[in-house]
Structure formats: C-alpha cells, structure tokens
Design an enzyme around this catalytic site. Structure first.
Site, PDB file in Angstrom:
ATOM      1  N   ALA A   1     -18.158 102.924  71.671  1.00 16.36           N
ATOM      2  CA  ALA A   1     -16.716 102.721  71.729  1.00 16.36           C
ATOM      3  C   ALA A   1     -16.257 102.186  70.372  1.00 16.36           C
ATOM      4  O   ALA A   1     -17.060 101.656  69.599  1.00 16.36           O
ATOM      5  CB  ALA A   1     -16.396 101.716  72.831  1.00 16.36           C
TER       6      ALA A   1
ATOM      7  N   GLU B   1     -23.394 106.952  76.738  1.00 16.54           N
ATOM      8  CA  GLU B   1     -22.728 107.191  78.030  1.00 16.54           C
ATOM      9  C   GLU B   1     -22.118 108.595  78.076  1.00 16.54           C
ATOM     10  O   GLU B   1     -22.153 109.273  79.095  1.00 16.54           O
ATOM     11  CB  GLU B   1     -21.673 106.105  78.276  1.00 16.54           C
ATOM     12  CG  GLU B   1     -22.345 104.763  78.576  1.00 16.54           C
ATOM     13  CD  GLU B   1     -21.391 103.592  78.696  1.00 16.54           C
ATOM     14  OE1 GLU B   1     -20.525 103.446  77.803  1.00 16.54           O
ATOM     15  OE2 GLU B   1     -21.511 102.830  79.667  1.00 16.54           O
TER      16      GLU B   1
ATOM     17  N   GLY C   1     -21.196 103.640  74.247  1.00 20.30           N
ATOM     18  CA  GLY C   1     -20.357 104.700  74.798  1.00 20.30           C
ATOM     19  C   GLY C   1     -20.838 106.085  74.378  1.00 20.30           C
ATOM     20  O   GLY C   1     -20.615 107.068  75.092  1.00 20.30           O
TER      21      GLY C   1
ATOM     22  N   GLU D   1     -24.554  97.166  73.776  1.00 17.82           N
ATOM     23  CA  GLU D   1     -23.381  96.390  74.212  1.00 17.82           C
ATOM     24  C   GLU D   1     -23.674  94.904  74.396  1.00 17.82           C
ATOM     25  O   GLU D   1     -22.840  94.053  74.081  1.00 17.82           O
ATOM     26  CB  GLU D   1     -22.837  96.958  75.539  1.00 17.82           C
ATOM     27  CG  GLU D   1     -22.020  98.221  75.405  1.00 17.82           C
ATOM     28  CD  GLU D   1     -22.859  99.486  75.445  1.00 17.82           C
ATOM     29  OE1 GLU D   1     -24.094  99.385  75.257  1.00 17.82           O
ATOM     30  OE2 GLU D   1     -22.291 100.566  75.650  1.00 17.82           O
TER      31      GLU D   1
HETATM   32  C1  3H9 Z   1     -19.395 100.271  73.704  1.00 14.07           C
HETATM   33  O1  3H9 Z   1     -19.747 101.368  73.372  1.00 14.07           O
HETATM   34  C2  3H9 Z   1     -18.826  99.956  75.049  1.00 14.07           C
HETATM   35  C3  3H9 Z   1     -19.035 101.101  75.973  1.00 14.07           C
HETATM   36  O2  3H9 Z   1     -19.985 100.769  76.947  1.00 14.07           O
HETATM   37  C4  3H9 Z   1     -17.714 101.543  76.596  1.00 14.07           C
HETATM   38  C5  3H9 Z   1     -17.117 100.595  77.572  1.00 14.07           C
HETATM   39  C6  3H9 Z   1     -15.830 101.071  78.217  1.00 14.07           C
HETATM   40  N1  3H9 Z   1     -16.629 100.641  66.318  1.00 14.07           N
HETATM   41  O3  3H9 Z   1     -23.167  99.065  60.685  1.00 14.07           O
HETATM   42  P1  3H9 Z   1     -22.683  99.860  59.514  1.00 14.07           P
HETATM   43  C7  3H9 Z   1     -18.132 100.408  61.401  1.00 14.07           C
HETATM   44  S1  3H9 Z   1     -19.479  98.989  72.645  1.00 14.07           S
HETATM   45  C8  3H9 Z   1     -15.901 100.420  65.209  1.00 14.07           C
HETATM   46  O4  3H9 Z   1     -22.528  99.158  58.228  1.00 14.07           O
HETATM   47  P2  3H9 Z   1     -25.088 101.426  59.468  1.00 14.07           P
HETATM   48  C9  3H9 Z   1     -18.662  99.148  60.751  1.00 14.07           C
HETATM   49  O5  3H9 Z   1     -17.808  98.056  60.994  1.00 14.07           O
HETATM   50  C10 3H9 Z   1     -20.119  99.701  71.155  1.00 14.07           C
HETATM   51  N2  3H9 Z   1     -16.440 100.365  63.963  1.00 14.07           N
HETATM   52  O6  3H9 Z   1     -23.546 101.192  59.300  1.00 14.07           O
HETATM   53  C11 3H9 Z   1     -18.687  99.560  59.283  1.00 14.07           C
HETATM   54  O7  3H9 Z   1     -17.371  99.457  58.794  1.00 14.07           O
HETATM   55  P3  3H9 Z   1     -17.124  99.084  57.263  1.00 14.07           P
HETATM   56  C12 3H9 Z   1     -21.556  99.968  71.251  1.00 14.07           C
HETATM   57  C13 3H9 Z   1     -17.748 100.538  63.852  1.00 14.07           C
HETATM   58  O8  3H9 Z   1     -25.367 102.791  58.995  1.00 14.07           O
HETATM   59  C14 3H9 Z   1     -19.060 101.024  59.344  1.00 14.07           C
HETATM   60  O9  3H9 Z   1     -18.724 101.460  60.669  1.00 14.07           O
HETATM   61  N3  3H9 Z   1     -22.041 100.420  69.985  1.00 14.07           N
HETATM   62  C15 3H9 Z   1     -18.559 100.758  64.979  1.00 14.07           C
HETATM   63  O10 3H9 Z   1     -25.851 100.265  58.898  1.00 14.07           O
HETATM   64  C16 3H9 Z   1     -20.522 101.302  59.093  1.00 14.07           C
HETATM   65  O11 3H9 Z   1     -21.292 100.496  59.965  1.00 14.07           O
HETATM   66  C17 3H9 Z   1     -22.470  99.575  69.034  1.00 14.07           C
HETATM   67  O12 3H9 Z   1     -22.480  98.386  69.217  1.00 14.07           O
HETATM   68  C18 3H9 Z   1     -17.951 100.799  66.252  1.00 14.07           C
HETATM   69  N4  3H9 Z   1     -18.662 101.034  67.375  1.00 14.07           N
HETATM   70  O13 3H9 Z   1     -25.365 101.365  61.033  1.00 14.07           O
HETATM   71  C19 3H9 Z   1     -22.945 100.203  67.765  1.00 14.07           C
HETATM   72  N5  3H9 Z   1     -19.851 100.864  64.568  1.00 14.07           N
HETATM   73  O14 3H9 Z   1     -17.813 100.132  56.464  1.00 14.07           O
HETATM   74  C20 3H9 Z   1     -22.424  99.444  66.598  1.00 14.07           C
HETATM   75  C21 3H9 Z   1     -19.835 100.743  63.222  1.00 14.07           C
HETATM   76  O15 3H9 Z   1     -15.652  99.032  57.161  1.00 14.07           O
HETATM   77  N6  3H9 Z   1     -22.795 100.039  65.358  1.00 14.07           N
HETATM   78  N7  3H9 Z   1     -18.569 100.534  62.794  1.00 14.07           N
HETATM   79  O16 3H9 Z   1     -17.762  97.722  57.098  1.00 14.07           O
HETATM   80  C22 3H9 Z   1     -24.022  99.934  64.805  1.00 14.07           C
HETATM   81  O17 3H9 Z   1     -24.946  99.393  65.376  1.00 14.07           O
HETATM   82  C23 3H9 Z   1     -24.207 100.490  63.428  1.00 14.07           C
HETATM   83  O18 3H9 Z   1     -22.936 100.630  62.859  1.00 14.07           O
HETATM   84  C24 3H9 Z   1     -24.912 101.860  63.327  1.00 14.07           C
HETATM   85  C25 3H9 Z   1     -24.854 102.355  61.868  1.00 14.07           C
HETATM   86  C26 3H9 Z   1     -26.378 101.694  63.766  1.00 14.07           C
HETATM   87  C27 3H9 Z   1     -24.253 102.885  64.200  1.00 14.07           C
END
Ligand code: 3H9
Length: 695
Positions: A66, A108, A105, A128
């Site tokens: 999400a 999901e 998500g 999450e």
């Molecule tokens: C969810 O899904 C709830 C569901 O169950 C639905 C319920 C209804 N959203 O980490 P990075 C941005 S909860 C918005 O440096 P990497 C991040 O801030 C979500 N922004 O890259 C950064 O911005 P900036 C569950 C996001 O290559 C840029 O993207 N999912 C999101 O080292 C690059 O990120 C997670 O918790 C997001 N979801 O790692 C996954 N994700 O460049 C969260 C990233 O401006 N994400 N950004 O600073 C991660 O774990 C890592 O970003 C990922 C890539 C492994 C994907």
C-alpha cells in the site's frame, strides 16, 4: 497499449491481456494504481477477445505494498478490497507475474490472482507488522490457506520476506520461471486457458486451515516463542488473532475480523510511530548539500587500525559484506587476541545456524591481520579504532597521512573526541571523517558519521554509502562532545544518579525504562559496559560520581566482577538487587544531606527522558543534527529506544512541547537548578504550539 490511468497500462499479447503497473519507485498501491487495476480488469473481463489476464509491473519491483503516505488520510475510492474482490471473483484467469519484491498489499494483490509465477530472484512477504499493522487486504486470511498456519504465522509476525524457492515450496507461488517474465506469465495463462483449469480461488481452499482447527496449542506455542521479541508491540498479537480467525471462522467472517483488527492498529499510537519511523529512516540518507549523485569512492579494500573489541567488530562488518579488510595492531599478541575473538564470534554465529562453517572461513579469509602499517597503503578507507585519547588518535592520523593513498578516506571511530582536532594531525583534513560505530560493532545497526569542518563531500558520500553497504543505518551529525547519541545519553545519566540519591533504587529506575520499552535501564547498562572505565576517567579528571566511586572502591566493576550496581550469579546476566549497594546509596545521600523520599515511576520517566529531549533541542539549534527525525533514528538504532514510540523527538511531540516545557519549569522552581532551563528552541516551539517535527 492503452493507458488506463497515469500508472496502469493495458496491453495485449494474443488473447491475453497484460495489465502493467508503472508507479515508480516501488509501484506502491496509490489511488491511481488501484483505479487502474480495477478499470483494467473490468475492461479485460468485458472484452470477449480476451481469454485471461496477466498482472505485471514495470521497473525494479512488483507492487511493494500500500502507499504508506496515504495512511492516516481520508480513504479514496476504490479501496483495495474492492479491487481484489473483482480480480478473484472475475470470470477469467488472472496470473500475477512477480519480480523484485511482492510485499504487503502487493502480495495481497498476487494472492487475489488465481495463479502466481515469479522469477528466481523474487521475494515475497508481509512487512506490515514493521509498520505496526497487519496485512489488511485479506493477507491474513489467504496466506494460511495456501502456506499453512505455521508458515503464515512466521511470515506475518516476523514481517521478513521469503525467497521464491521458499514461496514455491510453501505454495505461495505456483511456478518459478526463467527468461522474460511477462512472456512466461503469458505462456502460463495460455496453458491454463488451453487446459480449461478451474479458477483457483484461495478463498475456497480449506485444507490447510482445517489442519489447525481445534488445535489452540499451535497459537499458544507460537505466542510463547515470540513473546520476547514482540514485547511492547501491539501489532504482532493482532496478526496472530487474525490468523486464528482464518482458522476458526468462515472466509467472509474472517475478513470482517481482519478488518476490525487492522483498523484498531491503524489508529494506534504504535503504528503512527512506526510509520513515521519508516520515512524518518529513509530521510536520514538525505543530506541537503551532498546530493544523492555526489560521487562516493568505491570501497574495494578497507583498513582498520586496532584489533580491540571495536576494531574487530568493525572489521567483521567489512568481511560480512565481502570487502577485504586489513587489521593493524601494534603487537603480534594483541593482534592474535583480537582475531581470535573475531573467529570465536563467527563460530558462535555458525553454531546458532546463522551461517555455515565454510562461511566462517570465507569471512576470516577476507580479514588480514598485520603489525605492518604499510599494509593499508592501498586501502580505500582506513578506520581508526584505537584508545580513546586525543594524543594517541593524533599520532595514528599523522602516521596514516604518510602511508594511505592520496584519495583514501581516513575515518575515526571516536565516540567523544573532536574530529577537527584529529583531522588537523594530517595534511588532508578534507579526507577525514568520523565513523562512530556502536558496540557490539558487528551487531548494532547505527553508524553516526561525524562531519568535520573540512570533511569533503566525497568523504561524506563515501561514509554514508559504505555504511549502507555494510548493513548499517548511517546518520550524519556534526562535531560536539559525544555527538548526538552520547551527548543526550549523558543527560539521562545525570538524572539517573540524582534519582537514586533522592530516593529511588537502581532496579526501580531501570524497570521504569524497561517498562517504557528499552532493552535495559542505565544501571544494568553500566554494569554491562563495566564501571571501571568511567572511574578511571573521573580519577584522571579529578571529578566524582559519589555512588559509582564507592561501588568501584569495593572492586565491583559490573557483570565481569560478579557485581556492580547489582549482583550477578556466576554464568548468569540477570541483575539481582543488592542490599550492600542500597546501603551505600543511603549512606551517600545522608552524607550529602539529602532526605530520601519515595519517587513515583512517572516522575522517574520524565526526569530521565525530558532532559534528553531538551538536549536534542540544543543539538538542533546548533545544527549538530540535520533534522529532528535523525535524532530519533540514532536513538532507535543505537540505544534501543522502542520504535513503537518513534524516538525521543517524536515522543516529545506526541506529549506536547508545552506540557514538557512547563514541567521542566516547575522542577526548575522547586530545585533552583539551571539544569531544568528549557532550551530556546523547545521554549519557542512550546510558545508557538508546535512540535519538533512540524514543518
Ligand atoms: C500495506 O501494504 C498494507 C496492506 O496490507 C493494505 C492494507 C489495506 N509507500 O526503501 P527505499 C518509498 S503496508 C510509499 O529507499 P529500496 C520510500 O519512502 C505497506 N512509499 O528503496 C523511498 O522514498 P524516497 C507494506 C514507499 O530499494 C522510495 O520509495 N509494504 C513505499 O531500499 C524508495 O524506497 C512495505 O512496508 C510504500 N509502500 O527498498 C514495503 N515503499 O526515495 C515498504 C517505499 O523519497 N518498502 N517507498 O526516500 C520497502 O520495504 C522498501 O522500500 C523496498 C525497496 C524493499 C520495497
């Protein structure tokens, strides 16, 4: 190709529709992605020339979840549930094509599809819980139906992703494919069409959840096994309850229960703090005058001066990341001792199953020990980790200046000393920077990089990049005594000492902080670190710490001598309160004319933590930290501040700075002690009704 929305395209490969999400950087499920998926699936389902749908992503990853920045804002249509329902209940097969990471998500969405194919390098998971949430779009209901309850519990409660191989083994994906992913997914879709395979709707699967029905012990045992690492967090228990619902309730009822548990978390202070921290951690990587494209030196070889506890731990970080590292010691004996400790640490990890015996040898093979300083002449970065005394440090840097190659970064692991003075021992102060590791250096995630007045942008960019490469969270700070972390810790220590003289006991003070969520309190921490170091420094400087000095005079230096502020039974690290220490405290208080009184836990907590926040305000005013959230990152990763409370500056904002300031002023009035004078920035923000994190 048709653009459905700004981030979703619909394309055709023969009779297969290919829906592609393109929402850089991580294809998060922002409103326009959800809308694009809904409208794209509707269009494909309505088109009689389409037999099946492939759902793929452009860029570096499948949907990573999400859009976290949308949480806490008014919901916008369509909701994710609606989109997923449309996919699963639709008349045509939908195949997810996964590369990169399918997270939250994103997974999901994939689980709502009828089949999932992935490339071998893909990883899938539900992170999450790390945001204080649970997979709230049916992830807790669908995952146990494909992977079984035990695997679902482990994945959802740990938040850690699994590999494609593991996902295949546990039924989370259906096939690992080689070559062009979209082409392979299209071929898979054509096959299910050709074979007229019945649509595989996970909601209809019951076998794996039925296997756990009537076996509450599965959940009881799991709760017990994670009790320690989940202490204080709210989300893990809700994750477990949601999976219990998947087992015990019909699918649609389970979905309702998941929703209730999700909403409870979404509105919780813990999740608010953890979501804040997700962005705080990423923000810390950004340095206003050192943009992301500043060239950093490629580190092919590292050098470490000193094979003591810190030097050895620092060298391990490089070896773990596959970077050859040379460790220099003065004597062969000290070198052998240091490297033996490194080997022992690796062997302990191997015996705990973290890696194999071959990995131990591989890592040891990357570490070269020597007493010859010339061995670091070709290192790209040299980190000094010698005795914490200025003359010693300066001597090391002067010597390095004559040996290291001209473009090497010269780093000091000092935890308190002036990096500018250390740099002045060289003819290249622009190459000098602080890299303050935390003990144990191979374990703790924080790296406080200290920018000297003359540190070049390349030196800064290199220290930040190398920190990330060795698995740390680097935060850039400026020069001052103790930098950010230890400077704030010092304020807490001063109050801890006062509190025991005024009436509290070490175990009461420590318990207040462990109840707050710290892994240990200040007195247990002193016992672990050893009281003799501080005692020696105080004697050298002619300063006193009345209780600690008396304890040291008895030869009680902490855990290593079986006693310090507490007593320890042999082979056990559990602190046991000690009457002898209580007597010393009471004696010292009496001799100082202090009338001891009972002190409430609330006062203890505020008196320990408010001075830290106040110091944080000074640190911001002096521009030692770039931003308030960096201070929070330092405290969470370096000192065990519970992440579900965000960090000291976030925590203070939640209380309200006005309340904090007023309390400090009350204590100032009561005690007449200037210690309680609110820092100008704290006072100003309190007047304005603002917080440290308000823009
Ligand atoms: C969810 O899904 C709830 C569901 O169950 C639905 C319920 C209804 N959203 O980490 P990075 C941005 S909860 C918005 O440096 P990497 C991040 O801030 C979500 N922004 O890259 C950064 O911005 P900036 C569950 C996001 O290559 C840029 O993207 N999912 C999101 O080292 C690059 O990120 C997670 O918790 C997001 N979801 O790692 C996954 N994700 O460049 C969260 C990233 O401006 N994400 N950004 O600073 C991660 O774990 C890592 O970003 C990922 C890539 C492994 C994907």
């Amino acid at each position: 190709m048709t653009a459905i929305t700004e981030s979703v395209d619909l394309d055709r490969r023969g009779r297969i529709a290919v829906l592609t999400v393109n929402n850089p950087p991580v294809n998060a499920l922002s409103q326009h992605v959800r809308q694009g998926l809904r409208d794209g699936v509707r269009a494909a389902n309505a088109d009689t020339s389409v037999d099946a749908i492939v759902l793929a992503c452009a860029g570096r990853t499948f949907i990573a979840g999400a859009d976290i920045s949308e949480f806490g804002k008014p919901p916008r249509e369509p909701g994710l549930h609606e989109v997923l329902d449309l996919i699963e209940r639709g008349p045509k097969p939908v195949v997810a094509a996964i590369h990169g990471t399918a997270l939250g998500g994103g997974l999901e969405v994939a689980l709502a599809c009828h089949w999932r194919v992935a490339v071998k390098s893909a990883r899938v998971g539900f992170p999450e819980v790390k945001l204080g949430l649970l997979p709230g779009a049916l992830g807790t209901q669908r995952l146990p139906r494909v992977a079984g309850v035990e695997k679902a519990l482990q994945m959802i409660v740990s938040g850690d992703p699994i590999t494609a191989d593991d996902a295949l083994k546990h039924g989370v994906i259906d096939e690992i494919v080689d070559g062009d992913l979209t082409a392979a997914a299209v071929a898979f879709a054509e096959k299910v069409v050709r074979e007229k395979s019945p649509l595989r709707k996970i909601r209809d699967l019951d076998e794996k959840v039925a296997a756990a029905r009537g076996k509450p012990e599965i959940f009881a045992n799991f709760r017990k096994s994670v009790a320690r690492q989940t202490r204080g967090f709210r989300a893990p228990e809700n994750c477990i309850k949601a999976i219990e619902a998947a087992v015990n309730l019909p699918f649609d009822e389970g979905v309702k229960r998941e929703r209730e548990l999700f909403v409870e978390l979404l509105n919780s202070p813990e999740s608010k703090a953890q979501r804040y921290f997700f962005f705080a951690e990423r923000e810390a990587a950004k340095i206003p005058d050192v943009p992301a494209d500043t060239p950093a030196k490629d580190i092919k070889k590292a050098g470490v001066i000193g094979a003591g506890t810190m030097g050895g731990g620092i060298a391990m970080n490089f070896a773990n990341a596959g970077i050859p590292v040379t460790v220099v010691e003065v004597t062969k004996e000290a070198l052998d001792r240091g490297l033996a400790v490194v080997r022992k640490n690796y062997e302990i990890s191997a015996s705990r199953g973290r890696f194999t015996a071959a990995d131990v040898e591989k890592r040891m093979g990357l570490i070269t020990g020597t007493t010859d300083w010339n061995a670091v002449k070709d290192a790209d970065i040299v980190i000094e980790a010698v005795f914490e005394e200025m003359p010693v440090k300066k001597e090391v840097f002067a010597r390095l200046d004559g040996i290291a190659k001209p473009d090497a970064v010269l780093a000091t692991n000092t935890s308190t000393l002036d990096v500018n003075e250390i740099a002045s021992a060289t003819k290249r102060p622009e190459s000098v920077i602080g890299t303050h590791f935390f003990s144990p250096a191979n374990v703790m995630r924080l790296l406080e990089n200290v920018r000297g007045a003359k540190s070049s942008k390349t030196a800064i960019a290199t220290a930040m990049a190398v920190g990330r490469r060795i698995g740390k969270v680097p935060v850039l700070v400026g020069v001052c005594y103790g930098f950010v972390g230890n400077r704030m810790l010092h304020q807490r220590g001063l109050q801890a000492e006062k509190l025991i003289l005024e009436g509290a006991l070490p175990h009461q003070v420590d318990k207040v902080l462990t109840d707050f969520g710290f892994p240990m309190g200040p007195f247990a921490m002193s016992d672990l670190a050893g009281l003799d170091v501080g005692w020696r420094i105080r004697k050298g400087r002619g300063t006193k710490s009345p209780v600690a000095d008396r304890i040291c005079e008895l030869g009680r230096f902490g855990q290593k001598t079986g006693g310090g502020y507490y007593t320890y039974e042999s082979g056990d690290r559990k602190p046991i309160p000690d009457n002898e220490v209580e007597k010393i405290i009471v004696d010292v208080a009496t001799s100082m004319g202090i009338t001891r009184r009972p002190i409430a836990d609330e006062e203890i907590l505020q008196r320990l933590l408010y001075p830290m926040v106040n110091e944080g305000a000074k640190i911001l005013e002096e521009k030692i930290a770039i931003r308030a959230s960096d201070i929070d990152v330092i405290w969470v990763y370096g000192y065990g501040w519970p992440v579900y409370r965000g960090g000291p500056m976030f925590w203070a904002d939640q209380i309200g700075l006005k309340s904090l300031r007023d309390r400090m002023l009350e204590w100032k009035k009561q005690s007449g002690d200037d210690f309680w004078t609110p820092a100008p920035r704290l006072a100003r923000l309190a007047d304005q009704g603002k917080g440290f994190l308000d823009k």
